[in-house]
Enzyme design. Structure first.
Site, PDB file in Angstrom:
ATOM      1  N   ILE A  75       1.027  -1.229   0.002  1.00  0.00           N
ATOM      2  CA  ILE A  75      -0.059   0.127   0.013  1.00  0.00           C
ATOM      3  C   ILE A  75       0.950   1.231   0.021  1.00  0.00           C
ATOM      4  CG2 ILE A  75      -0.207   0.117   2.584  1.00  0.00           C
ATOM      5  CD1 ILE A  75      -2.961   1.017   2.204  1.00  0.00           C
ATOM      6  N   ILE A  85       4.805  -1.118   2.769  1.00  0.00           N
ATOM      7  CA  ILE A  85       4.756   0.476   2.561  1.00  0.00           C
ATOM      8  C   ILE A  85       5.205   0.821   1.420  1.00  0.00           C
ATOM      9  CG2 ILE A  85       4.451   2.529   3.537  1.00  0.00           C
ATOM     10  CD1 ILE A  85       2.761   0.252   5.001  1.00  0.00           C
ATOM     11  N   LYS A  86       4.578   1.292   0.136  1.00  0.00           N
ATOM     12  CA  LYS A  86       5.189   1.875  -0.791  1.00  0.00           C
ATOM     13  C   LYS A  86       5.558   3.275  -0.843  1.00  0.00           C
ATOM     14  CE  LYS A  86       3.861   0.286  -4.861  1.00  0.00           C
ATOM     15  NZ  LYS A  86       3.045   0.130  -6.130  1.00  0.00           N
ATOM     16  N   ILE A  87       7.073   3.579  -1.108  1.00  0.00           N
ATOM     17  CA  ILE A  87       7.572   4.746  -1.027  1.00  0.00           C
ATOM     18  C   ILE A  87       8.234   5.053  -2.449  1.00  0.00           C
ATOM     19  CG2 ILE A  87       9.206   6.430   0.122  1.00  0.00           C
ATOM     20  CD1 ILE A  87       8.947   4.860   2.839  1.00  0.00           C
TER      21      ILE A  87
END
Length: 369
Positions: free
Chosen positions: A108, A139-141
Site C-alpha cells: 500500500i 509500505i510503498k515509497i
C-alpha cells in the site's frame, strides 16, 4: 494450475498481482488466483484503488458508516484502502507462512502528494504500518529525491518497504544504498533484520514508451532500436543488484539475518500492441525477482508464455551494447529518466485526486440517503 506460471515460479520468479479490489477479495477471485495461477503477492497504487472504488458496489456499507460518522474524504480513503489491504494480508497469510515470509506480501502506497516530502512520507508510512497491523504488509515509497531518506528512516524503524517508481540505474543504486543504510540503522536499533522485507520496483514498459517515441523523432536507422531499451535497462539493473548484494556491506547485514532487497519488475503490461504481450515477463526471468503483473498479462503468460532459463544474466553485454547504441543514436538517457520520474509521480497524483473525487461523491450520496 497453469503449467507455464508454475514454470515461471520454479525459475525463481515470484508472481504478484498488480491489482486489488474488495470484489476480488470477497468473491474468492484472489484466492483462486493464488491456488490456480501461482500468485503469491499483491501490489496496489492510487490508480488501482480509484478503479476499484469507482466500479465496485461492495464498498457501499463502509462508505455509509463513514458518512454517518462524519468522516472527511481523506479519512474515508484511508480507511477504505487500509481495510482492503488488511483483508488481503489475511488472505495471503498462509502464503507468507509457506514462503518464510518472502512472499504473501500486500503493498500500500503513501499518498503521492507527499512524494517530495521526506518527513510527511515517514509519518504516513508509520501510520499505514500501524493501521494495517499485519506482518505481511509493505509500505510503498517512491524513489524520488525526497523518498530516498524516507526509505532509510522507515526501514530503520523495522517497517517493510516496497520502493516504487524506479526507472534509472543511478536512482536504483541510491535505492539500494538507502536499503543498506536503513538495515544498518535497524540493526543498531535492535530490530530483528529477518523480519524486515523490501523490494525495489523497477519500472519496465514505460521506458520503452518514452524511448520509442524519441527514436521515432530521430528516425532512420535509430528506429531499429525500438522495443529494446526497457529490457536492456532492467537487465543492467539486475547486474547492479548482483554487485551490491554480493558485496561486503550486505554480507555483514546478512550475517545478522538481513535478506536481500529483491528487484521487482513493475509496469510489465505491454503498452505497444506490436510487441509480444508477455515480453516483460519472459525476457526478465531470473531467480530472486518478483514480477507484478496486471491480470491481462498474467493470463497471457498462462496461455502462451515461455520460460527458457535465465533470461537476464547471460545478456549483460548485449544490454550494455543496446544502451550504448541508444546513446549514440541521440537518446539522452538521463533526460528520459527525469521525465519518467516526474510523469510517474504526476500520474499517481492524478489517480489519487480521482480516488478522492470518487469517494467524495460516494460520501455525499450516502449522506443524502
Amino acid at each position: 494450475m497453469s503449467d507455464r506460471l508454475q514454470a515461471l515460479s520454479d525459475a525463481g520468479v515470484s508472481i504478484w498481482l498488480d491489482d486489488l479490489s474488495r470484489e476480488r477479495i470477497e468473491t474468492g477471485n484472489l484466492t483462486d488466483l493464488v491456488k490456480d495461477r501461482s500468485v503469491v503477492g499483491v501490489t496496489t497504487n492510487p490508480a488501482i484503488f480509484a478503479s476499484a472504488l469507482a466500479e465496485g458496489e461492495r464498498y457501499a456499507e463502509q462508505v455509509a458508516r463513514l458518512a454517518a460518522d462524519g468522516a472527511d474524504v481523506d479519512r474515508a480513503v484511508f480507511e477504505l484502502t487500509t481495510t482492503d489491504v488488511r483483508d488481503a494480508c489475511d488472505l495471503l497469510a498462509d502464503v507468507a507462512a509457506r514462503t518464510d515470509a518472502s512472499d504473501g506480501k500486500v503493498s500500500i502506497e503513501v499518498s503521492p502528494e507527499m512524494a517530495h516530502d521526506s518527513d510527511a512520507t515517514i509519518a504516513e508510512a508509520q501510520l499505514l504500518w500501524d493501521t494495517v497491523d499485519r506482518h505481511n504488509v509493505m509500505i510503498k515509497i517512491p524513489a524520488t529525491e525526497g523518498g530516498i531518506p524516507a526509505i532509510t528512516e522507515v526501514l530503520g524503524r523495522g517497517i517493510s518497504v516496497n520502493v516504487t517508481l524506479i526507472f534509472g540505474l543511478d536512482r536504483y543504486r541510491q535505492v539500494m544504498d538507502a536499503y543498506l543504510a536503513g538495515m544498518e540503522k535497524a540493526k543498531d536499533a535492535g530490530h530483528d533484520l529477518a523480519q524486515i522485507h523490501s523490494v525495489a520496483s523497477f519500472f519496465v514498459s514505460r521506458v520503452d514508451s518514452e524511448i520509442d517515441k524519441r527514436l521515432d523523432e530521430i528516425g532512420g536507422d535509430a528506429t531499429g532500436l525500438k522495443g529494446k531499451a526497457a529490457v536492456a535497462n532492467a537487465r543492467l539493473a539486475y547486474q547492479a543488484y548482483e554487485e551490491v548484494f554480493g558485496g561486503d556491506r550486505f554480507a555483514a547485514l546478512a550475517a545478522a539475518g538481513a535478506r536481500p532487497q529483491r528487484p521487482l519488475w513493475a509496469s510489465t503490461g505491454v503498452k505497444n500492441p506490436d510487441y509480444p504481450d508477455t515480453l516483460y515477463v519472459s525476457d526478465l526471468v531470473v531467480e530472486g525477482t518478483v514480477n507484478t503483473m496486471p491480470e491481462k498479462t498474467l493470463e497471457a503468460f498462462a496461455d502462451h508464455g515461455e520460460v527458457t532459463g535465465d533470461a537476464v544474466r547471460p545478456h549483460y553485454d548485449d544490454a550494455q551494447r543496446t544502451m550504448d547504441a541508444l546513446r549514440d543514436a541521440g537518446v539522452d538517457y538521463d533526460d528520459v529518466i527525469a521525465v519518467l520520474e516526474e510523469e510517474g509521480v504526476q500520474k499517481f497524483v492524478d489517480s489519487w485526486k480521482e480516488l478522492q473525487a470518487t469517494v467524495r461523491d460516494q460520501l455525499d450520496k450516502a449522506a443524502q440517503r
